[in-house]
Design an enzyme around this catalytic site. Sequence first.
Site, PDB file in Angstrom:
ATOM      1  N   HIS A 247      -7.615  -5.751  -6.844  1.00 16.12           N
ATOM      2  CA  HIS A 247      -6.971  -4.512  -6.380  1.00 16.12           C
ATOM      3  C   HIS A 247      -7.853  -3.771  -5.375  1.00 16.12           C
ATOM      4  CE1 HIS A 247      -3.328  -2.120  -7.583  1.00 16.12           C
ATOM      5  NE2 HIS A 247      -3.923  -1.244  -6.798  1.00 16.12           N
TER       6      HIS A 247
ATOM      7  N   ILE B 264     -10.944  -8.502   3.231  1.00 16.71           N
ATOM      8  CA  ILE B 264     -10.647  -9.260   4.443  1.00 16.71           C
ATOM      9  C   ILE B 264     -10.666  -8.313   5.633  1.00 16.71           C
ATOM     10  CG2 ILE B 264      -8.885 -10.631   5.632  1.00 16.71           C
ATOM     11  CD1 ILE B 264      -8.058 -11.427   2.637  1.00 16.71           C
TER      12      ILE B 264
ATOM     13  N   GLY C 235      -4.916  -5.516   3.724  1.00 22.87           N
ATOM     14  CA  GLY C 235      -4.649  -4.168   3.259  1.00 22.87           C
ATOM     15  C   GLY C 235      -5.179  -3.075   4.159  1.00 22.87           C
TER      16      GLY C 235
ATOM     17  N   MET D   3       0.855  -1.189   0.000  1.00 18.79           N
ATOM     18  CA  MET D   3       0.000   0.000   0.000  1.00 18.79           C
ATOM     19  C   MET D   3       0.884   1.229   0.000  1.00 18.79           C
ATOM     20  SD  MET D   3      -2.868  -1.198   2.765  1.00 18.79           S
ATOM     21  CE  MET D   3      -1.610  -1.859   3.873  1.00 18.79           C
TER      22      MET D   3
END
Length: 379
Positions: free
Chosen positions: A265, A299, A319, A88
């Site tokens: 993505h 997630i 992420g 990220m």
Amino acid sequence: MTEVTEAGQPSRPQSVAEFSDAACDVISPAAWDFISGGSGAERSVAANLRAFDNLYVAPRMLRDVSHVSTASRLVGTEASLPVAIAPMAYHGLVHPQSEAATARAAKTAGVPFTVAMLSGTPVERIAESGADLWFQLYWLRDRGATKELVSRAEAAGCQALMLTVDVPRLGRRLKDQRNGFALPPDVYAAHFRGEAAIGAQRASAEGSAVASHTTVMFDPSLAWSDIEWLRERTRLPLVVKGILTREDALMATRSGVDALVVSNHGGRQLDGAVPGLTVLPEIRAAVGDTVEVLVDGGIRSGSDVLKALARGADGVLLGRPILYGLAVGGESGVDAVLSLLREELETDLALSGCRTVGEAAHLTTYEFSASSSTGTASW
């Protein structure tokens, strides 16, 4: 990071998902839109979350789960969880300690940290954390710059390379365009020099300085032959991120990659792209055990990790919740996110009758919608 309740006791998020609300209160509105938003109408952002919400696991009983282990091995890296921190960009948008704090928390948690090519902290400094590092690449118009980044990653001790292949151009992230989003002066692409480093700080007629910056830097001509070129020029395991079809998964294995990340993505590229969790079983079936298969997108809990494992993943990339934890409490916030995830996953493994991460692959899962349900897999 903590608040005090009326009873005088400190309160803290009790789940990974709760960090989102806490982070929204401390991140600037434009940075929040950049981090949490997606492309277009954000259909794929919503679909990623819905895919996990609509998937259910049938737990096994009488399995003696007095000892449960969350230990895993991902792309040759020993990990305490089947989880790696996703690449990220620009952690400095949410906390001044930036990627260095995230990496230290990854070290404490025993999970790999993927250094983004567009990191605000150089890989050499991040390596000082002692964390197990992977390094992410986008395909650059400047082939020499790509080679230089590969060499820097190897020299810094990175244990894998991850090439993100789903960005021939940046998706139309409407919130960023409306906000005229640009990086603040103290956040820049630390792996580059000159305009390549600070281009995302420049106001853009297109609305998003980040989109203009990547248009100049990224090469849309990326093809399978380039994967082979990269494979020949590094000794590191090679991960390809952004695969959503069995055909591309098979092409990747033929190109000599070591692992795939099934990913849309985070809903930030093609709006309407299928969630990775949905196509995960067919990709796993296509490649078998020839390569490792990871998944990301949506997630938010240990239960989600369990579902991904049950659908065929060897592990997941986590992420946005990492950035939410960083925003709320810096290094300790990321540590709290990963600690909660470990607690949730260990509990859910036990409750589903799994003593190890590997046993989760044998669980039966069911997809439910408003009109029907479908059972998949069997033990």
